[in-house]
Design a protein around this motif. Structure first.
Motif, mmCIF file in Angstrom:
data_model
loop_
_atom_site.group_PDB
_atom_site.id
_atom_site.type_symbol
_atom_site.label_atom_id
_atom_site.label_comp_id
_atom_site.label_asym_id
_atom_site.label_seq_id
_atom_site.Cartn_x
_atom_site.Cartn_y
_atom_site.Cartn_z
ATOM 1 N N PRO A 33 0.690 -1.246 -0.019
ATOM 2 C CA PRO A 33 -0.145 0.057 -0.035
ATOM 3 C C PRO A 33 1.334 0.983 0.036
ATOM 4 N N SER A 34 2.075 1.807 0.230
ATOM 5 C CA SER A 34 3.251 2.231 0.750
ATOM 6 C C SER A 34 3.822 2.808 -1.171
ATOM 7 N N THR A 35 3.886 2.517 -2.129
ATOM 8 C CA THR A 35 3.856 2.635 -3.485
ATOM 9 C C THR A 35 2.564 2.651 -4.807
ATOM 10 N N ILE A 36 2.495 4.051 -5.402
ATOM 11 C CA ILE A 36 1.736 4.330 -5.872
ATOM 12 C C ILE A 36 2.317 4.666 -7.755
ATOM 13 N N VAL A 37 2.193 3.249 -8.382
ATOM 14 C CA VAL A 37 2.554 3.637 -9.548
ATOM 15 C C VAL A 37 0.824 4.241 -11.046
ATOM 16 N N VAL A 38 2.329 5.987 -11.049
ATOM 17 C CA VAL A 38 0.809 6.373 -12.248
ATOM 18 C C VAL A 38 1.303 6.056 -13.692
ATOM 19 N N VAL A 39 -0.143 5.817 -14.266
ATOM 20 C CA VAL A 39 0.665 5.414 -15.637
ATOM 21 C C VAL A 39 -0.743 5.736 -16.673
ATOM 22 N N GLU A 40 0.216 6.351 -18.090
ATOM 23 C CA GLU A 40 -0.440 6.618 -18.889
ATOM 24 C C GLU A 40 -2.728 5.744 -18.786
ATOM 25 N N ASP A 41 -2.292 5.274 -19.384
ATOM 26 C CA ASP A 41 -3.440 4.207 -19.947
ATOM 27 C C ASP A 41 -3.774 3.169 -19.231
ATOM 28 N N VAL A 42 -4.126 2.267 -19.106
ATOM 29 C CA VAL A 42 -5.161 0.972 -18.920
ATOM 30 C C VAL A 42 -3.891 -0.147 -19.728
ATOM 31 N N SER A 43 -3.353 0.491 -20.775
ATOM 32 C CA SER A 43 -2.649 -0.983 -21.499
ATOM 33 C C SER A 43 -1.536 -1.335 -20.705
ATOM 34 N N ASP A 44 -0.860 0.145 -20.074
ATOM 35 C CA ASP A 44 0.034 0.431 -19.229
ATOM 36 C C ASP A 44 0.237 -0.672 -18.336
ATOM 37 N N LEU A 45 -0.704 -0.210 -17.285
ATOM 38 C CA LEU A 45 -1.041 -1.112 -16.061
ATOM 39 C C LEU A 45 -1.132 -2.387 -16.740
ATOM 40 N N TRP A 46 -1.804 -2.846 -17.547
ATOM 41 C CA TRP A 46 -1.688 -4.311 -18.256
ATOM 42 C C TRP A 46 0.264 -4.685 -18.424
ATOM 43 N N ALA A 47 0.579 -3.886 -19.226
ATOM 44 C CA ALA A 47 1.199 -4.779 -19.255
ATOM 45 C C ALA A 47 2.605 -4.501 -18.096
ATOM 46 N N LEU A 48 2.310 -3.474 -17.105
ATOM 47 C CA LEU A 48 3.433 -3.660 -15.665
ATOM 48 C C LEU A 48 2.867 -4.803 -15.029
ATOM 49 N N GLU A 49 1.401 -4.719 -15.001
ATOM 50 C CA GLU A 49 1.303 -6.735 -14.311
ATOM 51 C C GLU A 49 1.719 -7.382 -14.761
ATOM 52 N N ARG A 50 1.552 -8.016 -16.568
ATOM 53 C CA ARG A 50 2.198 -8.820 -17.153
ATOM 54 C C ARG A 50 3.673 -9.285 -16.877
ATOM 55 N N SER A 51 3.745 -8.026 -16.747
ATOM 56 C CA SER A 51 5.101 -8.400 -16.525
ATOM 57 C C SER A 51 5.964 -8.525 -14.884
ATOM 58 N N ALA A 52 4.634 -8.458 -13.912
ATOM 59 C CA ALA A 52 5.085 -8.957 -12.501
ATOM 60 C C ALA A 52 6.145 -8.034 -11.880
ATOM 61 N N ALA A 53 6.855 -7.428 -12.213
ATOM 62 C CA ALA A 53 7.555 -6.890 -11.555
ATOM 63 C C ALA A 53 6.969 -5.875 -10.731
ATOM 64 N N ILE A 54 6.641 -5.892 -10.254
ATOM 65 C CA ILE A 54 5.880 -4.511 -8.729
ATOM 66 C C ILE A 54 4.150 -4.874 -8.532
ATOM 67 N N SER A 55 4.419 -5.492 -7.543
ATOM 68 C CA SER A 55 2.963 -5.521 -6.774
ATOM 69 C C SER A 55 2.463 -4.426 -5.414
ATOM 70 N N ALA A 56 1.976 -2.812 -6.540
ATOM 71 C CA ALA A 56 1.703 -2.225 -6.113
ATOM 72 C C ALA A 56 0.569 -1.845 -6.498
ATOM 73 N N ARG A 57 -0.897 -0.675 -6.038
ATOM 74 C CA ARG A 57 -1.560 -0.681 -6.765
ATOM 75 C C ARG A 57 -0.999 0.521 -7.339
ATOM 76 N N TYR A 58 -2.424 1.102 -8.742
ATOM 77 C CA TYR A 58 -2.110 2.160 -9.739
ATOM 78 C C TYR A 58 -2.899 3.293 -9.809
ATOM 79 N N HIS A 59 -2.266 4.410 -10.227
ATOM 80 C CA HIS A 59 -3.047 5.603 -10.309
ATOM 81 C C HIS A 59 -3.536 6.100 -12.124
#
Lengths: 199, 199
Positions: free
Chosen positions: B80-106
């Motif tokens: 809960p300590s990290t918010i990842v700011v992305v441009e689009d939902v597609s970027d969120l999906w890309a980061l989730e696919r990479s499993a590089a981080i387990s944070a929340r998004y904006h």
């Protein structure tokens, strides 16, 4: 993928089955749909629902349409003396776009192919001989692709129609309109020379 | 086109609005659907209907999901300590696919762009400062694209967060994993040299 629910995953998987879309572009298309709900997702969903309900395969010619017999088979203004045999509905659509002929069609639904194991029983051939034997039919145009499979199919159909009193014709081979000789294959050039006409 | 009814024409027109499909490939896709009713048209129609009904934009992070708040915002196992700011939902999906981080998004829903007339009011920025001020949030990672617009947006977001007690970070620039130096642009190479690390 955990980011999207199973409903979205399923949408992506199904979109990926469309020709021209792969797994990556299907994901992009799904997102495009989901972020344009009112403008695109809802209308497209509705259009598909309507297509599901209303689209039928014409029992006469195997065209797809919202009525059976299809609007082409029903159309009284079309020349009843000619049947244009095509491989697929896409070929029928291409010929209709060109407005080159106003006849009726017969969609085979593919070609004969020994390699892919498609025999005559896999094609919509059952009713063709019968249709060609109708007294008003004078000509059957074989508008199949100029491929090996297409030509094999054309020969098969010709044999099938020997006892029907119709003229069987095929599309002309030659230089495509707007085409440059330099880019054409030898077979096309040879055909264009063989079938040359008076200028 | 007279060959297909207005319902089929409408389906083609709507399919042509999907990214990756033009008028010609949309026609091909429509035909593919219409000739594979049970296997594809009906399931896809159903998947779209479900998406229409259930997909929502998360009121916290603007992710699209079948629940609101979305499954990521609800997921208690995420940091809960990290918010990842992305441009689009597609970027969120890309980061989730990479499993590089387990944070929340904006999800911002785009970038600032003077050229395209997109200002801060067009982005999902309203709640970001508030979210960043929550006591548990320690870091905001700006995972925006390395484009001019992305970087402009990153600077704007940084300014927005000055009074929030969070560390603002951005993604590292450098040689893509699997990338060959010979094919990289000068900017990337310079960034990779500047940010070199001990081997």
């Amino acid at each position: 993928m955990a980011a999207a629910g199973p409903e979205i995953e399923r949408l992506i998987q199904l979109l990926a089955k469309l020709p021209g879309l792969g797994p990556r572009s299907a994901r992009r298309a799904a997102l495009h749909l989901l972020t344009r709900r009112g403008q695109l997702l809802e209308p497209l969903s509705e259009a598909m629902r309507i297509a599901c309900e209303r689209v039928e395969v014409c029992s006469t010619c195997a065209n797809v349409d919202t009525q059976n017999p299809c609007s082409i088979c029903r159309d009284g203004r079309r020349d009843p003396s000619t049947i244009v045999v095509v491989e697929d509905v896409s070929d029928l659509w291409a010929l209709e776009r060109s407005a080159a002929i106003s006849a009726r069609y017969h969609v085979l639904g593919g070609t004969l192919s020994a390699l892919d194991g498609r025999g005559p029983e896999d094609l919509n051939l059952g009713t063709l001989a019968e249709r060609a034997r109708a007294p008003e039919v004078k000509e059957v145009i074989l508008a199949v692709n100029a491929t090996v499979e297409g030509q094999t199919t054309a020969h098969y159909v010709t044999d099938l129609l020997t006892d029907a009193e119709v003229k069987v014709t095929r599309l002309a081979h030659g230089v495509p309109v707007g085409g440059e000789l330099d880019y054409l294959d030898d077979g096309t050039l040879a055909a264009a020379i063989r079938s040359r006409t008076t200028f």
